[in-house]
Scaffold this motif. Sequence first.
Motif, short mmCIF file in Angstrom:
data_model
loop_
_atom_site.label_atom_id
_atom_site.label_comp_id
_atom_site.label_asym_id
_atom_site.label_seq_id
_atom_site.Cartn_x
_atom_site.Cartn_y
_atom_site.Cartn_z
N ARG A 235 0.84 -1.21 0.00
CA ARG A 235 0.00 0.00 0.00
C ARG A 235 0.87 1.26 0.00
N LYS A 239 1.29 4.30 -3.32
CA LYS A 239 1.14 5.76 -3.33
C LYS A 239 2.26 6.43 -4.12
N ASP A 370 -10.34 -6.30 -0.57
CA ASP A 370 -9.44 -5.76 -1.60
C ASP A 370 -8.27 -5.12 -0.86
N TRP A 371 -7.07 -5.59 -1.12
CA TRP A 371 -5.90 -5.09 -0.39
C TRP A 371 -5.70 -3.59 -0.58
N ARG A 372 -6.17 -3.07 -1.71
CA ARG A 372 -5.98 -1.65 -1.99
C ARG A 372 -6.81 -0.77 -1.07
N THR A 373 -7.92 -1.29 -0.54
CA THR A 373 -8.81 -0.49 0.32
C THR A 373 -8.93 -1.10 1.72
N ASP A 375 -8.94 -1.65 5.38
CA ASP A 375 -8.93 -0.69 6.48
C ASP A 375 -8.17 -1.29 7.65
#
Length: 524
Positions: A235, A239, A370-373, A375
């Motif tokens: 993650r 970015k 989803d690993w991208r979101t 929490d």
Amino acid sequence: MTRPFLLASCAFLALAPFAPASAQNKSSFIDQKDRPDFAAATVSPQIACGMLNSQSFADVTTLRATHVAAVGNVPGHCQVTGYIRPQIRFEITLPDNWNRRLYMFGNGGYAGEDLAAPSRIATRNAALSKGFLTVQQNTGHDAVTYKLGDFAEDLGLLIDYGSRAVHVTVGTAKTIAARYYDRHTSFAYWDGCSTGGRQGLISAQRYPGDFDGILAGAPVLDLTNTQIWGVWNARALLKAPISRAQLPVLAKAVMDKCDAIDGAKDGLIADPRQCDFDPSRDLKICEAGGADCFTPAQAETLKTLAGGVKIKGETVFPGVQFGTEGVDASGTSGWDMWMVSEQEPSRQLAYGETFVKNMAMLPASGKAIDWRTFDFDAEYPKIGAIREIVDATNPDLGEFEKRGGRMITYFGWSDPALNPMMGVNYYESVRKQMGAEKTAEFYRLFMVPGMFHCSMGYGTDVFDAFTPLMDWVENGKTPEVIQAAQVKDGKPAMTRPLCPYPQVAKYTGSGDLKDGGNFQCRMP
């Protein structure tokens, strides 16, 4: 004076993320050439190999025993294969002349390996040639059938992967040995790295009577947090990605900053915790980025990676150690493929994502995550049950110690796959639980500067930690140092003593920096 080495292949297989990882250090036994006390193999079978086919053993559903004639340095042996309920595939090889020792070696990644894979056969044969009864298993599932962690949908297979497969297989091997030789095993040894290291530690913690000596390399002992860390790192890199072309530049900047802090400018950082590297200060910063400079956002990404996993502001797992990005003799960075991959998911992400989807949320499903979101603050506190199944973090090794068990662990300070601080922090927790002096009497940790995951890297990665373990178990000789080498073109290019933590190898102040004879183990 440089110490001579009997060299062995230490090839690390650069596997795609979706193949079982091969992470066994191949240096065990290389220092046994002049050890006749370890070479005696005088026990012979008391029944024919084929007679094992008519025997019954607890939970063994199928068994096939076949005698194999000697070839080269591999002695004649009885090869026993089969399954233990529900799906544990095992292989036990019983040499025609047995040294009354059992040698069992571990698995890599999410396991499920083909037991006939060349790397596993090589490990088996190395032990077999020394007269060991050798044992291996696949942790209870087949990687061809299941993709990475998909097997965890079956709780029984997950429990076998966690710890049961090793335990029931070694018990079966001891029973078969007693039937075949009419003699019990005198000493049982474990040798594994990565997942194999975790298996060794979990055996000491949960089944302290299974092994007399355990060699656990780079143990992924906190498997749960390690895989969350993999997603966390992915993650951060999402970015502001770091390119593969920038990795050598980063490595040089870190080495320029921190090489000499240990008293020797030798291309190694003896203890990365002493490295005060600030990406914003110590890297060339440019707004557009490039092969030789980093954007402000990339510098912040590097700081995030170094800061560790934070849940609601609290650090729950240590950050990436500077030095792991270093490059080996071929110019390949430790981060290449493990953390930075431009064509496919990094290995850290592949392993972390399958963990989140298949294991982290048990008994609930994580398939929709989803690993991208993901929490982290909200979901991390829900992770619970899986820790009891797969983690090997219990610092109480009292029962293992009482039984006379001895254990050596090692970790590359430049391991890009697993966090080396995981090994250090666990050892410190055992020292706190059992006392520093008591711990040193039965358990020692050796940190390896510049070594990547289980082997390779830019440090010394060829060393035999298994022979000192045997000496400790059988002769009471505590390992005070392990000699290591970096090998190029079949010859030692550098040697260095590996020291029992918290000692480090200190340069004496004179002589060749590549000669380990000019370094001594001292307290930092």
